[in-house]
Design an enzyme around this catalytic site. Structure first.
Site, PDB file in Angstrom:
ATOM      1  N   ALA A   9       0.862  -1.177   0.000  1.00 33.24           N
ATOM      2  CA  ALA A   9       0.000   0.000   0.000  1.00 33.24           C
ATOM      3  C   ALA A   9       0.900   1.229   0.000  1.00 33.24           C
ATOM      4  CB  ALA A   9      -0.899  -0.026   1.232  1.00 33.24           C
ATOM      5  N   GLU A  14      -0.790  -9.163  -0.548  1.00 37.79           N
ATOM      6  CA  GLU A  14      -2.219  -9.369  -0.264  1.00 37.79           C
ATOM      7  C   GLU A  14      -3.052  -9.315  -1.546  1.00 37.79           C
ATOM      8  OE1 GLU A  14      -1.783  -6.212   2.686  1.00 37.79           O
ATOM      9  OE2 GLU A  14      -2.749  -7.507   4.144  1.00 37.79           O
TER      10      GLU A  14
END
Ligand code: HXC
Length: 257
Positions: free
Chosen positions: A65, A111
């Site tokens: 992220a 992820e």
């Protein structure tokens, strides 16, 4: 117009989403989340598409992220916005998603790869959940999907130490479907997607749904779900066609819509 991804159709019935923030090693900002989930949902609804490949660059699938975007946020910002909940849209895609991973797949990148159905890794791939080194924890499913994929021991090791694992270790642990040379990664992923896209569309979606059910339920419920879905394949044209083609020693002509 997308800013963080490109979307192509390099093979019949196969779409390719390429992460395209090279200067930030494909770090996943909010715009990337919206563009990736938006493109995947649109392709999911397109009868011309049977499978979707998601890839990054040779250096990075995605390095996580976007830390610079997250850094100034407060608890109430991320809580009120339910930061990262938007990624759940990817789990609602019913067509198979193939992750083609080279280089870094860290934090949100790992992820994101784990949200896909097949994970094909180049020999250069590096997986990890280094959030702990930033004083946070995984927030896009790492503590849950990684644990289900590789077991508690290795998930704890990765989430608590922040270390990375290479493609070989990831394959041994069950995170990765296949390892291929870096220069053939995209071709291998597109070939796998084309193979899938050539199968019966309803059977493909049902198979994905049945395997995913194993993550959500106990064995007896899962077996019952599988059996009922198996029974329902007998209502499809493709079951008749697939079994007739076998008997007649010819290739099946599946319907794709
Ligand atoms: C924002 C990032 C980034 C990221 C890299 N960059 N990763 N920007 N968010 N996650 C940027 C760098 O700031 C740099 O920009 C450029 O990409 C190149 O990175 P370098 O660090 O210079 O490259 P290198 O030395 O080769 O190191 C590569 C790396 C390192 C080992 C992957 O970049 C790294 O450790 N990145 C962070 C990995 C990480 O911690 N990921 C998890 C994030 S948290 P400039 O402008 O400086 O050149 C997460 C989930 C959060 O994913 C969920 C809980 C809330």
């Amino acid at each position: 117009m997308t800013e963080t991804i490109t979307v192509d159709r390099p093979r019949e019935r196969v779409a390719l989403i390429t992460l395209n923030r090279p200067k930030a090693l494909n770090a996943l900002n909010l715009r990337a989340m919206r563009e990736i989930t938006g493109a995947a949902a649109e392709l999911d609804g397109d009868p011309e598409i049977g499978a979707i490949v998601l890839t990054g660059s040779p250096r990075a699938f995605a390095a996580g992220a976007d830390i610079k975007e997250m850094a100034p946020r407060s608890f109430s910002d991320v809580h009120a916005a339910d930061w990262f909940a938007g990624w759940d849209a990817l789990s609602r895609v019913r067509k198979p998603l193939v992750a083609a991973v080279a280089g870094y797949a860290l934090g949100g990148g790992c992820e994101l790869a784990m949200m896909c159905d097949l994970l094909i890794a180049a020999e250069t791939a590096k997986f990890g959940q280094p959030e702990i080194t930033l004083g946070v924890i995984p927030g896009m499913g790492g503590s849950q999907r990684l644990t289900r994929a590789v077991g508690k021991a290795k998930a704890m090791d990765l989430c608590l130490t922040g270390r990375t694992m290479d493609a070989q270790e990831a394959e041994r642990a069950g995170l990765v479907s296949r390892i291929v040379p870096a220069d053939t990664l995209l071709d291998e992923a597109l070939d796998a997607a084309a193979t899938i896209a050539g199968m019966s569309a309803p059977a493909t979606m049902m198979a994905k749904e049945a395997v995913n059910r194993a993550f959500e339920t106990g064995l007896s419920d899962g077996l019952l779900f599988e059996r009922r879905v198996f029974h329902s394949t007998f209502a499809t044209h493709d079951q008749k066609e697939g079994m007739a083609a076998f008997t007649e020693k010819r290739e099946p002509r599946f319907r794709h819509a």
